[in-house]
Each structure stands twice: as C-alpha cells, then as structure tokens.
Design a protein around this motif. Structure first.
Motif, PDB file in Angstrom:
ATOM      1  N   THR A   1      25.338 104.162  75.113  1.00 39.82           N
ATOM      2  CA  THR A   1      25.216 103.836  76.537  1.00 39.82           C
ATOM      3  C   THR A   1      26.067 104.719  77.420  1.00 39.82           C
ATOM      4  O   THR A   1      25.964 104.653  78.636  1.00 39.82           O
TER       5      THR A   1
ATOM      6  N   THR B   1      25.437 110.211  79.517  1.00 40.86           N
ATOM      7  CA  THR B   1      26.017 110.570  80.810  1.00 40.86           C
ATOM      8  C   THR B   1      26.414 112.034  80.904  1.00 40.86           C
ATOM      9  O   THR B   1      26.150 112.689  81.902  1.00 40.86           O
TER      10      THR B   1
ATOM     11  N   SER C   1      18.262 115.937  84.960  1.00 46.96           N
ATOM     12  CA  SER C   1      17.851 114.547  84.725  1.00 46.96           C
ATOM     13  C   SER C   1      18.862 113.539  85.247  1.00 46.96           C
ATOM     14  O   SER C   1      18.684 112.343  85.096  1.00 46.96           O
ATOM     15  N   HIS C   2      19.958 114.024  85.846  1.00 45.92           N
ATOM     16  CA  HIS C   2      20.978 113.110  86.379  1.00 45.92           C
ATOM     17  C   HIS C   2      20.451 112.364  87.599  1.00 45.92           C
ATOM     18  O   HIS C   2      19.824 112.935  88.478  1.00 45.92           O
ATOM     19  N   SER C   3      20.712 111.078  87.642  1.00 43.89           N
ATOM     20  CA  SER C   3      20.382 110.244  88.790  1.00 43.89           C
ATOM     21  C   SER C   3      21.616 109.427  89.115  1.00 43.89           C
ATOM     22  O   SER C   3      22.225 108.823  88.224  1.00 43.89           O
TER      23      SER C   3
ATOM     24  N   GLU D   1      22.003 106.594  90.664  1.00 49.93           N
ATOM     25  CA  GLU D   1      21.869 105.164  90.373  1.00 49.93           C
ATOM     26  C   GLU D   1      21.902 104.912  88.866  1.00 49.93           C
ATOM     27  O   GLU D   1      22.518 103.948  88.406  1.00 49.93           O
ATOM     28  N   THR D   2      21.236 105.787  88.085  1.00 48.92           N
ATOM     29  CA  THR D   2      21.254 105.645  86.627  1.00 48.92           C
ATOM     30  C   THR D   2      22.663 105.821  86.089  1.00 48.92           C
ATOM     31  O   THR D   2      23.106 105.075  85.207  1.00 48.92           O
ATOM     32  N   ASP D   3      23.384 106.816  86.613  1.00 49.92           N
ATOM     33  CA  ASP D   3      24.763 107.061  86.179  1.00 49.92           C
ATOM     34  C   ASP D   3      25.654 105.853  86.452  1.00 49.92           C
ATOM     35  O   ASP D   3      26.519 105.500  85.644  1.00 49.92           O
TER      36      ASP D   3
ATOM     37  N   VAL E   1      24.738 102.673  86.614  1.00 49.60           N
ATOM     38  CA  VAL E   1      24.391 101.596  85.674  1.00 49.60           C
ATOM     39  C   VAL E   1      24.979 101.888  84.297  1.00 49.60           C
ATOM     40  O   VAL E   1      25.571 101.010  83.651  1.00 49.60           O
ATOM     41  N   LEU E   2      24.821 103.135  83.817  1.00 51.74           N
ATOM     42  CA  LEU E   2      25.358 103.517  82.515  1.00 51.74           C
ATOM     43  C   LEU E   2      26.877 103.396  82.492  1.00 51.74           C
ATOM     44  O   LEU E   2      27.463 102.965  81.499  1.00 51.74           O
TER      45      LEU E   2
END
Length: 312
Positions: A258, A263, A270-272, A274-276, A278-279
């Motif tokens: 995770t 990360t 592919s970095h986002s 919002e995704t970063d 959450v992770l």
C-alpha cells in the motif's frame, strides 16, 4: 508567505499550506474525531506491545526484541504526521513554515526507511530461527540484535537529510499549496520551479536502496524459509513455523503493497494527488494501527502475555 529577493524578480516561499481534506469542509470535524481515535488507538496498542515484550519473561527473545523496537518505530512514525494533521483539521488553516515542512519530511523519510530495514532484520531473524535453529542462539545474540536495530535506525540518517536538503534547495516560486496532509516528496516536487529531473532520479535511487533492496532480501529470506518448512516431516512443526512467520509476512505485504512501491516506484505520469493521499493514509495510519493487532491475534505467546497483563 513569499519573500522577494533583492537582485532578481524571483520569490522564495517561506511557508506552505497543507490542503489536507479542505475539499470536504463539511466533514472536517468528523474526520478529526476519527483520526484522533485512530491516533490514540495506535499509541495504546503499540505501547501495550512494548510493555509486554519488556516485562513478560516468555517474550525475552530476539523476535520480540525486534517487535518491541518495531512498535516504538510505529509510534514515532505516526507521530511525525498525525498531530500536525489533527491540528490542521482543528484550526482549518493548514499553514506550515518552510523549515517545519522540511523537518517533517526528513522524519517521515527517515522513519519510513528505518521501517524497511527493520522489517528486513525481522525477516533475517526468522530465517536463522527456522533454517539454522542450532546456530540461532549464537548468530542472534543480544549484542548482534542491538547492532542490527541500531544499524536500522542510523543507516538512513545521512541519506535522508541529504535528500531533504536537496529537495528544499529547489526554488519554490509559484503556488505554496501542498495537496497533501503532510510534507511528502511528490507534491513538493510538483510545486518546484525549473527542472526537477535530478531530484526525481535521486528519489528513485534512494527508493531502490531503502525499499527495493530490503524487499528483495525479505523475499529471498522467505523463499528459503518456505522451502525449509515444506521439507519438514512433522505437520505440527510446519504449522508452528508458518505461524511464527505469517504475522511478519502479513505486515510486510501490507506495508509494501500500500505504500512505498506504489507511491515512490511507479511512473511519474501515473501519479495522482488524490490517489497519493489515500495511499499515504494506509502506510502512515492504517498500517501502524493494524500491526500490533496482527502480531497479537496470530501469536499465542503474545496472547498469553496479554492475558497475564490483564489478569494483573
């Protein structure tokens, strides 16, 4: 707060704004309550692990010595981010000074690297215990255990200080808004002016040294461990060997799966943001919360020690 230099038109940022969860203002207090509860749960659970591994005679072995240090690390790791995040949720401001941001990043990187190394040491401990049981008392003496733990804590200090200095030496002359709840590398590189290629390459090199190399060593250790366990003639012996390794293996998968690989080692495109975010919640909050539970629920010695403690 930007400060304009005297000899040029460039500006240097003296503070940043951590946006955190400002995009959902109506949920700020609910999020504050949840994270406050999680923070105290993490502190309590890991403190209990430290207490029982220090006081129970049955847990005075290298495996539980490493587990105790791992719990100390988890408390430090979560404290590097959560108090600041709770304060930002409470005040709803999110401002953080340039030097405070650098300090927070340095501690997060250092403690994250230490976690990777300590997980590797714990895998090596299990490898020696299962694959070379007769040599275990000699190989994993108390002196060796202390040296391994000290090396895990100290090894990353010069590297992470250097990496933090390198990133904060970049010019930040645009927006000062960090789309994150703590000062992390990807969102800060997005705010930097000019070419950040060298810095990105440095991030990958450090990630390989402190993430991929430990992960390869852990995988190699468990490859040997599983091969050795499958050769055991006793079904009871196989079950006991698997039970002593399953907790640590679960923690490794949870942390690596995770966090660090997704990360820091995936392509930049592919970095986002919002995704970063959450992770990051997983490896800075969720993993430290579940680790003591994983070790407690899957370990009979720890359960017995907990019962003794509650009985007292």
């Amino acid at each position: 707060m930007p400060v304009r230099t005297g000899k040029s038109n460039t500006t240097t940022l003296m503070e940043f704004v951590l946006l955190g969860f400002s995009d959902i203002p109506h949920l700020q207090w609910m999020i504050f309550g949840i994270f406050l509860f999680l923070y105290f749960t993490i502190l309590m659970c890991n403190s209990i692990i430290i207490l029982i591994t220090k006081t129970d005679p049955a847990l005075q072995t290298p495996m539980y010595f490493f587990l105790s240090n791992f719990s100390v690390l988890e408390i430090c790791y979560v404290t590097a981010t959560m108090p600041r995040m709770l304060m930002d949720l409470c005040t709803q401001k999110g401002t953080i000074s340039f030097y405070a941001c650098a300090t927070q990043m340095c501690f997060v990187l250092l403690l994250g690297g230490t976690e990777c190394l300590l997980l590797t040491v714990m895998a090596y401990d299990r490898y020696v215990a299962i694959c070379n049981p007769l040599q275990y008392p000699v190989v994993m003496s108390h002196k060796v255990c202390i040296q391994l733990v000290a090396a895990s804590w100290v090894s990353g200090i010069p590297v992470e200080i250097g990496q933090t200095y390198q990133i904060f030496s970049l010019p930040f002359c645009g927006s000062n808004k960090i789309n994150h709840f703590f000062c992390d590398i990807p969102p800060l590189l997005n705010l930097a002016c000019g070419d950040t290629f060298v810095n990105e390459m440095a991030v990958y090199v450090v990630a390989v040294l402190f993430v991929m190399v430990p992960f390869i060593l852990i995988s190699a250790s468990y490859g040997k461990i599983i091969s050795n366990i499958l050769k055991m003639s006793s079904a009871r012996g196989r079950a006991k060997a698997f039970s002593t390794c399953s907790s640590h293996l679960t923690v490794v998968v949870l942390f690596y799966g995770t966090a660090t690989i997704i990360t820091y080692l995936r392509p930049e495109a592919s970095h986002s943001a919002e995704t970063d975010k959450v992770l990051s919640l997983f490896y800075t909050i969720v993993t430290p919360m579940f680790n003591p539970m994983i070790y407690s629920l899957r370990n009979k010695d720890v359960i017995m020690a907990l019962r003794k403690l509650l009985g007292k």
